[in-house]
Design an enzyme around this catalytic site. Sequence first.
Site, short mmCIF file in Angstrom:
data_model
loop_
_atom_site.label_atom_id
_atom_site.label_comp_id
_atom_site.label_asym_id
_atom_site.label_seq_id
_atom_site.Cartn_x
_atom_site.Cartn_y
_atom_site.Cartn_z
CG ASP A 125 70.67 25.51 65.50
OD1 ASP A 125 70.12 26.63 65.48
OD2 ASP A 125 71.39 25.09 64.57
CG HIS A 132 69.78 27.27 55.62
ND1 HIS A 132 71.05 27.65 55.23
CD2 HIS A 132 69.95 26.28 56.55
CE1 HIS A 132 71.95 26.93 55.91
NE2 HIS A 132 71.30 26.10 56.71
CD GLU A 198 74.36 27.36 60.43
OE1 GLU A 198 74.53 26.47 59.59
OE2 GLU A 198 73.72 27.20 61.49
CD GLU A 200 70.81 29.46 63.78
OE1 GLU A 200 70.02 29.16 64.71
OE2 GLU A 200 71.67 28.69 63.35
CG ASP A 232 74.66 27.26 65.33
OD1 ASP A 232 75.46 27.05 66.26
OD2 ASP A 232 74.07 26.36 64.70
CE LYS A 252 75.64 23.65 62.56
NZ LYS A 252 75.09 24.92 62.07
#
Length: 414
Positions: A125, A132, A198, A200, A232, A252
């Site tokens: 990642d 951001h 998140e 992505e 994520d 995470k």
Amino acid sequence: MPQSPWLNITDNSDFSIYNLPYGVFSTATRRPRVGVAIGEYIIDMAAVAGRGKFHDLKVPLEVFEASSLNAFMHLGRARWKAVRQRLIQWVSQENSPLEQLKGECLIRQSEARMHLPVQIGDYTDFYASEEHATNVGTMFRGKENALVSNWKHMPIAYHGRASSIVISATDIHRPKGQIMPKDAETPAFAASQKLDFELEMAAVIGKDSELGHPVLTEEAEDHIFGFVLFNDWSARDIQRWEYVPLGPFLGKNFASSISPWIVPLEALQAFQTDGPEQHPVPLPYLQKNNPRNFDIQLEVSLQPEQGEKQIISRTNFKHMYWSIHQQIAHHTVNGCNLRVGDLLASGTISGKATGSQGSMLELSWNGEQPLQMNSGIHRSFVEDGDTICMTGFARKENIHIGFGEVKTKILPAL
């Protein structure tokens, strides 16, 4: 490119004849296998190959009967292109072999169950959006120290957990972990109160690289099979307590969600565009000469369990400071090898405009400015019962290519 009327594909379909994304599906009577989305249908590639339609291309039936795309990807880009060109030909003309076999080889998407499209070996990642990174840095270190000193010199990343990556429509439970309550001296074990998404994109690696041999920026495309939407998930309070000194871990690794369809790189070539100017100039191994970013519009919606769905963020993949080509070059510059099936996620995608931030952390400014929903309720972070849905598409003249969606409902902690 002419469009055959027998498919009856609407102009705004995510799965137009310009797209033809790959996935893995099953039905009540068909075990998991490779399929290609077209309009409201899935082309059962195993059924087509079983009739010998790819025999001259030297694509064996077994790669389409597999429960992941890894074996097909191992065949290499020349075979990917040959199969894609044949499918384009078939869906663009009347009385093609596909039309003749449609009763056997076309399955309605509404009748299919989707599965993870690849067997994921490793997942990395990145942290590649300047907007951001600046927003997050400003919240926690102040405006003057928003970006750490190395950020504009290399694509920052961490190695994530592949085992907890799940397909869209898989519900996940709120994670638990150690949290340091405000004004407390010792941590508590509790369910996360700052659960976040998140937004992505993730590149699916379709070609191995050799251990010890870096991949140059100009070679990076050779290793990209295609892209998926990627969520994520992040537990911000768990992450905040644990991340010094080694970075994300339990905040995470409890779950990440991906969309089921991999849009091939070939379908996105028309949407390449220049990324932001990079200052200072990167070191030679990260420099680029051609357009490297992709103009892909992205949206995030939130739907409370008893409320209406509402779009809360709109942004674009083209804003990324570090391109996927630079990410691959940096990932491998020390000799680290890529393997077929690896996922390289972009990191949260945020823009400059209000409402273009790719996380609740930014949209609510760490809960200090809660979002007001149309129904009158407020959200600082994602709550139990909320469903987060991410969508993406690219459009240019009469070409429309969509990524479908990655959709996840949050269940209470166990």
